[in-house]
Scaffold this active site. Structure first.
Site, PDB file in Angstrom:
ATOM      1  CD  GLU A 106       4.951  19.907  -1.843  1.00 34.98           C
ATOM      2  OE1 GLU A 106       4.107  19.960  -2.777  1.00 34.98           O
ATOM      3  OE2 GLU A 106       4.684  19.486  -0.718  1.00 34.98           O
ATOM      4  CB  CYS A 143       1.361  17.861  -2.725  1.00 37.13           C
ATOM      5  SG  CYS A 143       1.010  19.047  -1.423  1.00 37.13           S
TER       6      CYS A 143
END
Length: 543
Positions: free
Chosen positions: A293, A327
Site C-alpha cells: 500500500e 495515505c
C-alpha cells in the site's frame, strides 16, 4: 493432535474512548505521558527473541518538542539482518506446525493486553513518538491495532473452513500452508496499527517475519514488540530490526528463502523493491508475494447539490487530522462555483479555530509533522505557491521549526486543474482546492479520474442521487475506498477493508480475508477410498 474444531466468531470493533475532561481514561493517559517523558529509554532490536544492542545509538525526540530526549534505539547493520533471517528460519518449522488455536490465542491475548493494561502505553508512545493527539492515537494504536489482531483471527478461521466438495468414494480437502521461507514487513511512521498489522498478519498464517519499522515509529513499535513477547510469541517468529533500507534489501532480496514482502510506504520505494525482486527472481525457491500500500492523492468532489457544512467538515477532518499525514488524507478538493464563496468563508473560519501545539495539551487539534525532512518538503510547496500566480493561499501557510516541526493547516486555490499541488503527494497539512463551473460536473469527473496517478481514497459530497450514482460509476477505478457524504479517511477494520490500486498499491485490502490469502499457500489433497486396480475404462470394452 487436534481434539476438536475451534471457532472464532466475528468480533466487535473495539470501542473508542473519548478522553473527555474528568474521565478516567484522560487521567490515565496524562500520567503515562509524564512517566514516558521521565525515562530515557534504551531500545534494543529483537532477534531470535533476544535483545540486541549494538552501541550505535540514535536519538528519539518528539516531533513537537525536539529539545526533549525520549531515549535511544540501537541501529543495526548487515550482520544483524543475516542473524534475523537465520533466527526466523530456525523458528519456522516449529511455528508453522503449532496448532491453530495456540497461534490464534497469542494474538488474541496481545489484543486483550492492549485493550487493558497497555492501552495508555500504546497510545502514549504513539503520541510522543509520532506527534498524534490523544484521539488520533486512540483510534490508531489502540482500537485499529486491536481490531486487526482480533479480526484477522476470525478471517483466517473462515479461510481454514473453506473446503472443496467430494464425490462418491473420494474425500477432498484443502490445506492452507504458510509460505516457504520468511516474509519481510516494512512499516511506515504514520500508523502504529499498520506497524503492528503487517508483521502479525503474515505471522498468524504460520510465517516467520523480519520487521523493519520506520525509524520515526520505533518508540511505539518496540512497545508492541514487548506486548507480543508477553502474549507468548515464540522467539524468532517476528524479528524487529532498525536498519536502513539498502542494507536490509541487499540481504533480504538476494536470499533464496525470501517468500514475500508486506509493505506500506512510498510508491518510489515500492517500485524499486519490485524491480529488485524481479531481477533476482531466479534465486528464490518460490515466487515471492509482493503486497504493498503506497501513496495517495485523495480527493473530495463536491456536487452543486452538496450541503456546504457537510463539505467543510469533511475537508477540515479529512485534510488536517494528523496533520494530513495519512495515505487517505484529503489533499485535493473540487468545489462547484455556486458554493465556492460560502465554502471558502467557512473553511477559513474553521481553520483559524484549530489550535496547534504539543500533544499533551488536549485542546490542540494540530500537532507537528514527523521530522525536519518532511517539514522542509511541505514548506517548499507552500513557499512556491505563495509566489506563483497560478495559485492563491486562502489561509495558513506559516511554518516554524524552532521548537517542533509545526506547519499551519494550509489551503491553496489552484487556478488551473493541473497545478502541481493538485497532482503530487505532499503528505502534510496542505489542501488544494479547484473551483469548477457548477454546470461542469461531468467534465470535472474526468479531471478527478485523470489528474493523479494514485487511486487510494476519495469521496463525493452531494444530495442529488443521480449525481452520486454518476460519480460512483465514473470514478470506479479512481479510489479503492470510496466514500459518499463523508471524509475519505477513517477506514475501520471489518467495515471498510483498506487499499487502492494504480500507483497506490496492490489493493490487497488490509483488514479482510483478501490480505490473508496472500500469506497462505493452498494444497489440495484427494483421497480415493476404493482405488482402481485396472487401467482400462468401460468405453474400451469390445462390442
Amino acid at each position: 493432535m487436534s481434539l476438536g474444531y475451534f471457532d472464532y466468531p466475528m468480533p466487535i470493533n473495539e470501542p473508542v474512548l473519548n478522553y473527555e475532561p474528568g474521565s478516567k481514561a484522560r487521567e490515565t493517559i496524562k500520567k503515562v505521558l509524564e512517566e514516558l517523558k521521565l525515562e530515557e529509554i534504551d531500545i534494543p532490536m529483537y532477534i531470535g527473541g533476544k535483545e540486541v544492542r549494538t552501541g550505535k545509538k540514535q536519538a528519539l525526540r518528539p516531533p513537537h518538542e525536539i529539545s526533549h530526549l525520549l531515549g535511544y534505539y540501537h541501529e543495526g547493520d548487515e550482520r544483524h539482518v543475516k542473524q534475523a533471517i537465520e533466527a526466523a528460519l530456525k523458528a519456522k518449522e516449529g511455528w508453522s506446525a503449532l496448532s491453530w488455536e495456540n497461534r490464534a490465542n497469542i494474538f488474541l491475548k496481545a489484543a486483550d493486553l492492549i485493550s487493558g493494561k497497555y492501552r495508555a502505553y500504546m497510545n502514549g508512545t504513539t503520541m510522543l513518538g509520532q506527534s498524534k493527539n490523544v484521539y488520533q492515537a486512540e483510534i490508531d494504536s489502540a482500537c485499529e491495532l486491536i481490531d486487526f489482531l482480533r479480526f484477522n483471527v476470525h478471517f483466517l478461521n473462515e479461510i481454514y473452513k473453506q473446503q472443496p466438495i467430494s464425490s462418491s468414494g473420494i474425500h477432498n480437502r484443502m490445506e492452507w500452508r504458510s509460505l516457504e521461507g520468511f516474509v519481510l514487513a516494512i512499516t511506515p511512521f504514520n500508523f502504529t496499527a499498520i506497524g503492528g498489522n503487517l508483521p502479525t498478519s503474515a505471522a498468524l498464517c504460520g510465517n516467520v517475519v523480519i520487521w523493519k519499522p520506520a525509524h520515526t515509529q520505533i518508540f511505539a513499535a518496540q512497545m508492541f514488540m514487548r506486548i507480543l513477547k508477553e502474549a507468548g510469541l515464540p522467539d524468532g517468529v517476528i524479528n524487529l530490526l532498525y536498519v536502513d533500507g539498502p542494507t536490509l534489501g541487499k540481504q533480504v532480496f538476494s536470499h533464496p528463502e525470501f517468500a514475500g514482502v508486506h509493505f506500506t510506504g512510498s510508491t518510489g520505494v515500492f517500485n524499486q523493491m519490485w524491480k529488485t525482486i524481479g531481477e533476482n527472481v531466479a534465486r528464490y525457491r518460490s515466487y515471492p508475494r509482493i503486497v504493498g500500500e503506497t501513496g495517495g492523492k485523495d480527493f473530495v468532489l463536491a456536487h452543486m447539490s452538496a450541503n456546504p457544512d457537510v463539505l467543510v467538515t469533511a475537508l477540515l477532518r479529512g485534510a488536517f487530522e494528523y496533520q494530513g499525514q495519512k495515505c487517505s488524507a484529503a489533499s485535493r478538493a473540487y468545489i462547484p462555483s455556486n458554493m465556492a464563496d460560502e465554502v471558502k468563508k467557512k473553511l477559513v473560519a474553521g481553520i483559524k479555530g484549530l489550535k496547534m501545539g504539543t500533544v499533551e495539551h488536549f485542546n490542540n487539534f494540530i500537532n507537528a509533522v514527523i521530522d525536519e525532512k518532511s517539514f522542509d518538503k511541505i514548506k517548499s510547496y507552500i513557499d512556491n505557491a505563495r509566489k506563483d500566480p497560478k495559485a492563491e493561499i486562502w489561509v495558513g501557510g506559516k511554518c516554524n521549526k524552532k521548537e517542533g516541526y509545526f506547519i499551519e493547516p494550509t489551503v491553496i486555490e489552484a487556478k488551473s486543474p493541473d497545478y502541481i499541488t493538485l497532482c503530487e503527494e505532499i503528505f502534510g497539512p496542505v489542501l488544494t482546492v479547484y473551483v469548477y463551473p457548477s454546470n461542469g460536473f461531468e467534465k470535472t469527473l474526468e479531471l478527478v479520474n485523470k489528474t493523479s496517478p494514485y487511486a487510494l481514497t476519495g469521496s463525493i459530497i452531494a444530495t442529488d442521487r443521480p449525481a452520486i450514482e454518476l460519480a460512483t460509476d465514473a470514478l470506479r477505478h479512481a479510489a479503492g475506498n470510496f466514500y459518499i457524504n463523508d471524509k475519505p479517511t477513517g477506514a475501520v477494520v471489518g467495515q471498510q477493508p483498506f487499499g487502492g490500486a494504480r500507483a497506490s498499491g496492490t489493493n490487497d485490502k488490509a483488514g479482510s480475508m483478501i490480505n490473508l490469502y496472500r500469506w497462505l499457500s493452498a494444497r489440495t489433497i484427494k483421497e480415493t477410498f476404493n482405488p482402481p486396480t485396472d487401467y482400462r475404462y468401460p468405453f474400451m470394452a469390445e462390442e
